[in-house]
Design an enzyme around this catalytic site. Structure first.
Site, PDB file in Angstrom:
ATOM      1  N   LYS A 140     -17.538  16.399  92.806  1.00 37.41           N
ATOM      2  CA  LYS A 140     -18.503  15.484  92.186  1.00 37.41           C
ATOM      3  C   LYS A 140     -19.935  15.985  92.317  1.00 37.41           C
ATOM      4  O   LYS A 140     -20.744  15.831  91.404  1.00 37.41           O
ATOM      5  CB  LYS A 140     -18.378  14.081  92.768  1.00 37.41           C
ATOM      6  CG  LYS A 140     -18.901  13.916  94.177  1.00 37.41           C
ATOM      7  CD  LYS A 140     -18.909  12.474  94.622  1.00 37.41           C
ATOM      8  CE  LYS A 140     -19.422  12.352  96.036  1.00 37.41           C
ATOM      9  NZ  LYS A 140     -20.826  12.760  96.174  1.00 37.41           N
TER      10      LYS A 140
ATOM     11  N   GLU B 141     -22.446   8.366  94.630  1.00 36.21           N
ATOM     12  CA  GLU B 141     -21.737   7.408  95.509  1.00 36.21           C
ATOM     13  C   GLU B 141     -21.998   5.956  95.078  1.00 36.21           C
ATOM     14  O   GLU B 141     -22.351   5.099  95.883  1.00 36.21           O
ATOM     15  CB  GLU B 141     -22.166   7.607  96.969  1.00 36.21           C
ATOM     16  CG  GLU B 141     -21.975   9.022  97.500  1.00 36.21           C
ATOM     17  CD  GLU B 141     -20.524   9.367  97.796  1.00 36.21           C
ATOM     18  OE1 GLU B 141     -19.631   8.597  97.379  1.00 36.21           O
ATOM     19  OE2 GLU B 141     -20.270  10.404  98.419  1.00 36.21           O
TER      20      GLU B 141
ATOM     21  N   GLN C 113     -12.831   5.157  97.734  1.00 40.19           N
ATOM     22  CA  GLN C 113     -13.557   5.505  98.947  1.00 40.19           C
ATOM     23  C   GLN C 113     -14.687   4.512  99.236  1.00 40.19           C
ATOM     24  O   GLN C 113     -15.673   4.843  99.896  1.00 40.19           O
ATOM     25  CB  GLN C 113     -14.120   6.924  98.843  1.00 40.19           C
ATOM     26  CG  GLN C 113     -13.043   7.989  98.695  1.00 40.19           C
ATOM     27  CD  GLN C 113     -13.601   9.395  98.714  1.00 40.19           C
ATOM     28  OE1 GLN C 113     -14.139   9.871  99.708  1.00 40.19           O
ATOM     29  NE2 GLN C 113     -13.470  10.089  97.589  1.00 40.19           N
TER      30      GLN C 113
ATOM     31  N   ARG D  80      -9.888  13.892 104.304  1.00 39.24           N
ATOM     32  CA  ARG D  80     -10.844  14.829 104.909  1.00 39.24           C
ATOM     33  C   ARG D  80     -10.164  16.160 105.230  1.00 39.24           C
ATOM     34  O   ARG D  80     -10.820  17.158 105.487  1.00 39.24           O
ATOM     35  CB  ARG D  80     -11.430  14.277 106.219  1.00 39.24           C
ATOM     36  CG  ARG D  80     -12.214  12.969 106.169  1.00 39.24           C
ATOM     37  CD  ARG D  80     -13.257  12.948 105.100  1.00 39.24           C
ATOM     38  NE  ARG D  80     -12.747  12.361 103.884  1.00 39.24           N
ATOM     39  CZ  ARG D  80     -13.295  12.519 102.687  1.00 39.24           C
ATOM     40  NH1 ARG D  80     -14.365  13.267 102.553  1.00 39.24           N
ATOM     41  NH2 ARG D  80     -12.782  11.947 101.615  1.00 39.24           N
TER      42      ARG D  80
END
Length: 769
Positions: A32, A225, A255, A616
């Site tokens: 992103k 975000e 997320q 992660r």
């Protein structure tokens, strides 16, 4: 246009379609930042003026990284004119320019959380309230939540639901504290972090000409975000984009994990309703993780009802299955994780920095710290005490703040008697009361004291105060012409701070002295860089940079070869080759439900949090849980987390499948199936029957444990050198037995728990024959 060559088709479409509202759904590890960066570069290549582009991020680190990448494509002289930074830094810039219309000085101080809590604590004391009832942390949290929802002090007092809640938690006067806190911030020429958003909204609401000025300035808005934005941020973005409608938001609803900070997943879920003429782009290829990790993560996040559909995939190697560790105790869990790190590092030639241990709460770190220390494995706690929060750094920064803004009462209170100059708490209290009575700052009372003495101080104290006021005024005059480094150096030496720290030759004292030197080095670097870029290099500009640093901008150990320990919340945006997600037990992760009827939102956010933890990992992911754990000094039996059973079993390497149920409808899925039932209008959905199911699971687990209980041998038969077994610590060797029956004590070294001293009549050790 060669910068487009390295993009996949989905990324390229998101970059080149620059007109109108755009929603870019970026799955974990899908690039992103690359898309956001290249979209800005593409705008510039298409003729957009850099000053007409506003890009908002959540960390300075992200903004800096993007700006450097853009500079490499379009050149530094073009990129430097972009409006790019965190929400707070950009809006602080706007507020300083427009501060006069809302009654603030352009040099207003930005309070950090410690400053805010200090002021709240003072107000609680002045109002003669009990600090044990009115906990400053709780009050600060309530005020912060109100500001993020754009609720001002008058609106707070008029909101019956809010006031009723404050009554229920036995803090009915929070509204008064909020009102006084707002007043004192205004008198001190200060704003806290939440004010930077609240005051910007007030500025745009009450001064339409100012809003129109910035609407016309920014032809293109980009937000990183977006799932983490709160209501205040959402409204600012919506207002700024209302003229040109060229808004591009990038994020991942899967997320969204910061609701406790005010983030609203609705902002990204409702984007398509807010902007009917939108384009939607889905970045679904994960470049970070193996296929097995991506597929496992997909299988669990699919359980959430509220989400934007996407199919994340990986074209990396299939990779290893996710290994699940089942530990008898929390201590053994620490041992198993440390052992796996030690063994795989040697076998696979990893570095320590390739490992991360992620936990739900900070308190869990102790077990893993102890286990790593026993193995001599270096580690660091991510999100520990920031460099800028250390006492000696805060002291010097408070001098800088007072020089820049003499109205800053919190800065003055911190350093008026440091280094010691004989101005005690009694004197400071009198000055503070005189300032409150006059509706002015403490420093102004100090300046007036020689003429009027409003605080009624004796001559000796007045003389000390005049010396203090004189040196601050001298630095304030110097600030008009000196650069940041020259002024900072003068303050550090002439106030006596450097001399005071140099006197302390203990290791701690030398470390504090070195920290001040490191701060000055950073200020020198700022000064040189600003001068080379043609930007202001005053101490005021440096202090704004420091005030707006985020948690992720303060990691001083990023180049050290150490295992990283952190909460899952802190791990968002990071990646490691090997990730351990630990403490996967019901009521720990997912955390214990709040209240009798927990909502679907809380459970779905916990699941998103687990999704973040799992994604992660680049190469290997590990899940661990303990069957017994100490909580509040009591040993509890634990059930494995529902999240383990929600993962498709084909992606797991699990030691004891009897503990789990991997059929077509996992047990955890049956627990959450109630979420799909219709909900009455105006009611929050609740989890039904989970208490009964949980009790059943606990009974089954306890029955299993009781069948495995060890019956101890006669304490008089236990001798030095024997191998023994303990219910909780496992197998060990008796090193020494001392005392007389019935009070015999044994020192035993356990393979999993280390050395323990036990009273044999209670230990129930079984001799291994």
């Amino acid at each position: 246009m060669n910068y487009l060559d390295g993009l996949n088709e989905a990324q390229r479409n998101a970059v080149v379609n620059i007109d109108g509202p755009s929603l870019v759904i970026a799955g974990a590890g899908s690039g992103k930042t690359r898309v956001l960066t290249f979209r800005i570069a593409h705008l510039l290549q298409k003729g957009a003026k850099p000053g007409s582009i506003l890009a908002l991020t959540f960390t300075n680190k992200a903004a800096k990284e993007m700006k450097e990448r853009i500079s490499a494509i379009v050149g530094h002289n073009t990129a430097k004119y972009l409006w790019m930074g965190t929400f707070h830094s950009i809006f602080a810039r706007i507020l300083r320019t427009e501060s006069e219309v809302i009654g603030f000085p352009s040099n207003f101080t930005i309070y950090d959380s410690a400053d805010s809590k200090s002021l709240i604590r003072t107000i609680i004391k002045d109002m003669q309230l009990d600090e044990k009832t009115y906990k400053p942390n709780v009050v600060a949290s309530r005020i912060s939540a109100a500001k993020n929802s754009l609720i001002t002090p008058p609106a707070y007092q008029k909101n019956g639901q809010i006031m009723e809640y404050d009554m229920s938690i036995r803090m009915p006067r929070i509204s008064e504290i909020y009102k006084e806190y707002d007043r004192r911030c205004f008198l001190a020429g200060a704003m806290d972090f939440d004010d930077l958003l609240l005051k910007t909204n007030i500025l745009f609401r009450d001064h339409k000409e100012v809003l129109e000025k910035y609407q016309k300035r920014f032809d293109y808005l980009l937000v990183d975000e977006y799932q983490d934005t709160n209501f205040a941020q959402y409204l600012i973005v919506k207002n700024l984009a209302a003229l040109h409608h060229n808004l591009c938001v990038v994020g991942d609803d899967a997320q969204s994990i910061y609701s406790f900070r005010g983030a609203r997943i609705e902002n990204i879920l409702n984007f398509q309703k807010d902007y009917p003429k939108h384009h939607i782009f889905k970045l679904e290829q994960n470049y970070r993780s193996t296929q097995n990790i991506v597929n496992a993560a997909n299988s669990i996040i699919a359980k959430n009802k509220r989400q934007i559909p996407k199919n994340v995939f990986s074209e990396k190697s299939h990779g290893n299955r996710i290994k699940v560790f089942s530990a008898l105790t929390d201590n053994e869990e620490g041992y198993l994780v440390a052992n796996e790190i030690s063994e795989t590092r040697m076998r696979q030639h990893y570095h320590y920095q390739d490992y991360a241990i992620l936990y739900r709460t900070n308190a869990q770190s102790r077990i893993f710290e102890e286990a790593l220390r026993k193995r001599n494995i270096p580690y660091k706690i991510y999100g520990g005490l920031s460099f800028y929060q250390r006492k000696e750094i805060k002291d010097l920064l408070s001098y800088f703040r007072l020089v820049i803004n003499p109205k800053d009462n919190e800065a003055l209170k911190r350093i008026i008697n440091y280094p010691a100059r004989g101005i005690g708490d009694t004197t400071l209290g009198k000055l503070e009361q005189a300032a409150l009575a006059a509706g002015t700052s403490i420093f102004e009372v100090v300046q007036r004291s020689q003429r009027e003495n409003p605080a009624g101080l004796n001559k000796g104290t007045l003389s000390k105060l005049m010396d203090f006021a004189g040196i601050i005024s001298q630095f304030a005059e110097m600030a008009a012409t000196a650069d940041a480094y020259d002024l900072a150096g003068s303050v550090a030496t002439q106030t006596g701070i450097m001399k005071d720290l140099y006197r302390d030759q203990t290791p701690e004292g030398r470390n504090r002295f070195d920290n001040i030197q490191e701060l000055l080095n950073g200020i020198q670097e700022f000064t040189i860089n600003a001068r080379e870029e043609g930007l202001p290099n005053s101490l005021a500009n440096y202090m704004e940079d420091v005030a707006l640093l985020t948690d992720q901008d303060n990691d001083k150990d990023e180049d050290r070869d150490k295992v990283t320990l952190m909460t899952v919340h802190s791990s968002k945006g990071l990646e490691f080759k090997n990730v351990f997600v630990v403490g996967l037990e019901e009521n720990l992760f997912p955390s214990a439900p709040m209240g009798a009827n927990p909502s679907i939102e809380s459970f779905e956010e916990e699941r998103r949090l687990f999704y973040v933890a799992l994604t992660r990992a680049e190469e290997n992911a590990y899940l661990s849980y303990a069957k017994q754990r100490y909580r509040w000094g009591k040993l509890d039996f634990c059930n494995p987390s529902r999240f383990i059973t929600e993962i498709d079993g084909q992606y797991l390497d699990i030691p004891d499948e009897d503990d789990f149920n991997f059929d077509n409808e996992p047990q955890a899925a049956r627990v959450t199936a109630n979420f799909s039932k219709p909900v009455l209008p105006g009611k929050r959905p609740v989890v039904e029957n989970t208490q009964a199911i949980s009790q059943k699971l606990v009974k089954l687990r306890e029955a299993k444990k009781q069948s495995q209980t060890i019956d101890g041998d006669d304490p008089r038969d236990i001798q030095s050198g024997m191998m023994v077994e303990h219910q909780r610590f496992g197998t060990g060797k008796v090193l020494q037995v001392e005392g007389a029956f019935p009070n015999l004590k044994a020192t035993v070294f356990f393979q999993n728990a280390g050395q323990k001293q036990l009273l044999l009549k209670f230990a129930k050790l079984r001799i291994m024959r």
